[in-house]
Scaffold this motif. Structure first.
Motif, PDB file in Angstrom:
ATOM      1  N   GLY A  46       1.017  -1.306  -0.100  1.00  0.00           N
ATOM      2  CA  GLY A  46      -0.141   0.135   0.020  1.00  0.00           C
ATOM      3  C   GLY A  46       0.814   1.222  -0.068  1.00  0.00           C
ATOM      4  N   GLN A  47       2.169   1.349   0.267  1.00  0.00           N
ATOM      5  CA  GLN A  47       2.987   2.153   0.393  1.00  0.00           C
ATOM      6  C   GLN A  47       3.580   2.684  -0.736  1.00  0.00           C
ATOM      7  OE1 GLN A  47       5.570   2.745   3.659  1.00  0.00           O
ATOM      8  NE2 GLN A  47       3.789   2.727   5.152  1.00  0.00           N
ATOM      9  N   THR A  48       4.358   3.538  -1.154  1.00  0.00           N
ATOM     10  CA  THR A  48       5.072   3.833  -2.477  1.00  0.00           C
ATOM     11  C   THR A  48       6.449   4.245  -1.922  1.00  0.00           C
ATOM     12  OG1 THR A  48       4.227   6.186  -2.574  1.00  0.00           O
ATOM     13  CG2 THR A  48       2.826   4.273  -3.819  1.00  0.00           C
ATOM     14  N   PHE A  49       7.276   4.097  -2.853  1.00  0.00           N
ATOM     15  CA  PHE A  49       8.840   4.466  -2.685  1.00  0.00           C
ATOM     16  C   PHE A  49       9.607   4.656  -3.999  1.00  0.00           C
ATOM     17  CE2 PHE A  49      12.864   4.929  -1.080  1.00  0.00           C
ATOM     18  CZ  PHE A  49      12.899   5.618  -0.024  1.00  0.00           C
ATOM     19  N   PRO A  50      10.051   5.909  -4.356  1.00  0.00           N
ATOM     20  CA  PRO A  50      10.834   6.097  -5.470  1.00  0.00           C
ATOM     21  C   PRO A  50      12.305   5.624  -5.443  1.00  0.00           C
ATOM     22  CG  PRO A  50      11.018   8.015  -4.175  1.00  0.00           C
ATOM     23  CD  PRO A  50      10.231   6.965  -3.361  1.00  0.00           C
ATOM     24  N   LEU A  51      12.779   4.872  -6.579  1.00  0.00           N
ATOM     25  CA  LEU A  51      13.923   4.515  -6.926  1.00  0.00           C
ATOM     26  C   LEU A  51      14.780   5.331  -7.709  1.00  0.00           C
ATOM     27  CD1 LEU A  51      13.069   0.608  -7.863  1.00  0.00           C
ATOM     28  CD2 LEU A  51      13.520   1.596  -5.589  1.00  0.00           C
ATOM     29  N   GLU A  52      16.084   5.309  -7.553  1.00  0.00           N
ATOM     30  CA  GLU A  52      17.095   6.095  -8.147  1.00  0.00           C
ATOM     31  C   GLU A  52      17.777   5.617  -9.136  1.00  0.00           C
ATOM     32  OE1 GLU A  52      19.215   7.823  -4.856  1.00  0.00           O
ATOM     33  OE2 GLU A  52      17.413   8.456  -3.577  1.00  0.00           O
ATOM     34  N   THR A  53      17.950   6.104 -10.395  1.00  0.00           N
ATOM     35  CA  THR A  53      18.630   5.749 -11.556  1.00  0.00           C
ATOM     36  C   THR A  53      19.836   6.604 -12.049  1.00  0.00           C
ATOM     37  OG1 THR A  53      17.322   6.268 -13.068  1.00  0.00           O
ATOM     38  CG2 THR A  53      16.928   4.102 -12.172  1.00  0.00           C
ATOM     39  N   VAL A  54      21.090   5.981 -12.285  1.00  0.00           N
ATOM     40  CA  VAL A  54      22.140   7.014 -12.710  1.00  0.00           C
ATOM     41  C   VAL A  54      22.511   6.200 -14.224  1.00  0.00           C
ATOM     42  CG1 VAL A  54      24.429   7.936 -12.701  1.00  0.00           C
ATOM     43  CG2 VAL A  54      22.819   7.906 -10.616  1.00  0.00           C
ATOM     44  N   VAL A  55      22.248   6.831 -15.255  1.00  0.00           N
ATOM     45  CA  VAL A  55      22.920   6.204 -16.555  1.00  0.00           C
ATOM     46  C   VAL A  55      24.070   7.151 -17.210  1.00  0.00           C
ATOM     47  CG1 VAL A  55      22.005   5.728 -18.799  1.00  0.00           C
ATOM     48  CG2 VAL A  55      20.410   5.673 -17.088  1.00  0.00           C
ATOM     49  N   GLU A  56      25.090   6.361 -17.399  1.00  0.00           N
ATOM     50  CA  GLU A  56      26.371   6.967 -18.188  1.00  0.00           C
ATOM     51  C   GLU A  56      26.532   6.487 -19.353  1.00  0.00           C
ATOM     52  OE1 GLU A  56      28.445   7.843 -13.600  1.00  0.00           O
ATOM     53  OE2 GLU A  56      29.044   6.172 -14.868  1.00  0.00           O
ATOM     54  N   ASP A  57      27.573   7.158 -20.213  1.00  0.00           N
ATOM     55  CA  ASP A  57      27.850   6.698 -21.362  1.00  0.00           C
ATOM     56  C   ASP A  57      29.249   5.878 -21.143  1.00  0.00           C
ATOM     57  OD1 ASP A  57      29.751   8.523 -20.982  1.00  0.00           O
ATOM     58  OD2 ASP A  57      28.787   9.961 -22.284  1.00  0.00           O
ATOM     59  N   ALA A  58      29.905   5.607 -22.129  1.00  0.00           N
ATOM     60  CA  ALA A  58      31.106   4.834 -22.120  1.00  0.00           C
ATOM     61  C   ALA A  58      32.322   5.591 -21.379  1.00  0.00           C
ATOM     62  CB  ALA A  58      31.685   4.497 -23.427  1.00  0.00           C
ATOM     63  N   SER A  59      32.064   6.913 -21.383  1.00  0.00           N
ATOM     64  CA  SER A  59      33.205   7.863 -20.832  1.00  0.00           C
ATOM     65  C   SER A  59      33.031   8.270 -19.374  1.00  0.00           C
ATOM     66  CB  SER A  59      33.355   9.116 -21.668  1.00  0.00           C
ATOM     67  OG  SER A  59      33.988   8.671 -22.877  1.00  0.00           O
TER      68      SER A  59
END
Length: 263
Positions: A46-59
């Motif tokens: 019944g509860q919600t929670f935000p996840l965190e994402t970090v996307v990076e390129d090859a450098s």
């Protein structure tokens, strides 16, 4: 005039052709890695929670506008929307995944269902550390100011020196430890700021029995916390959180807590 119009049209066509070829957009950066993070291990249904994402390129450069697709291993236990917000829908272990291009990452969560969050506690094993949150949907009836409460329990089979730590970067923690005696909860420890900064810590020598932890915060802020129980004796593996008995009901007589004066 007819020939002039035809030549003019042909000239415009020739001039326009290279412009059309150069109008394409440059390809965007290609995701080379994605890091999916959950600040919690446990989420009540019944509860919600935000996840965190970090996307990076090859450098190693972040791609803030990367197209990330989220998924759940079992929507009957938890769902996740396009922004990475998880909602507990059932009970059990679930894996949440995030994919950007050809790279992906995943996290595991345990969703627990309480019929009454003020009357049921979740097991924490000796020597275990768990991350959870205090937020809307938690119990608000135990502390006299209506602040959020999570309930936990642990068991001792022998007399032990026990340390219970409640820490948070989001709020000022407050902690009670009660022993269950003849269906009555008897306080054995209470703390506000004995841990680091505004973290709470209870140290006590405890006899065998069942103990309940009341994880709480001062009003004004809620958020994520870490709870741990450590002992000076070896833990019985059967008493860790992998035991079948994950939850336990509190006595019918509700606990009513009032914080001690701030030291």
């Amino acid at each position: 005039m007819f020939r002039t119009a035809v030549k003019t049209a042909a000239l415009l066509t020739v001039l326009a052709f290279p412009v059309a070829c150069d109008s394409g957009t440059e390809p965007g950066p290609v995701p080379a890695s994605i890091d999916l993070t959950a600040r919690i291990d446990i989420l009540p249904a019944g509860q919600t929670f935000p996840l965190e994402t970090v996307v990076e390129d090859a450098s190693g450069n972040p791609i803030p506008d990367a197209d990330v697709q989220f998924g759940s291993s079992n929507n009957a236990i938890a769902t996740v929307d396009g922004s990475g917000v998880v909602t507990g829908t059932g009970e059990g272990d679930v894996t949440i995944s995030a994919t950007a291009g050809s790279v992906s990452d995943e996290v595991s969560l345990f969703i627990v269902r309480f019929d009454d969050p003020c009357a049921e506690a979740l097991h924490i094993g000796l020597g275990e550390s768990v991350r959870a949150s205090l937020q809307a949907g938690d119990c608000v009836e135990i502390v006299d100011d209506g602040s959020f409460v999570d309930l936990w329990f642990f068991e001792l089979t022998q007399r032990s020196d026990v340390t219970v730590d409640l820490s948070s970067a989001d709020f000022d923690a407050y902690l009670w430890v009660d022993k269950l005696e003849n269906d009555v909860l008897v306080n054995v420890g209470e703390d506000d700021n004995s841990g680091t900064g505004t973290d709470a810590r209870v140290l006590a020598t405890l006899d065998p029995g069942t103990y309940f932890i009341i994880a709480n915060h001062h009003p004004g802020a809620d958020g994520v916390y870490t709870l741990s129980v450590t002992t000076a004796v070896a833990a019985d593996p059967a008493l860790r959180a992998t035991a079948v008995d994950r939850t336990r009901a509190l006595p019918e007589v509700r606990v009513r807590k009032q914080r001690a004066a701030v030291r």
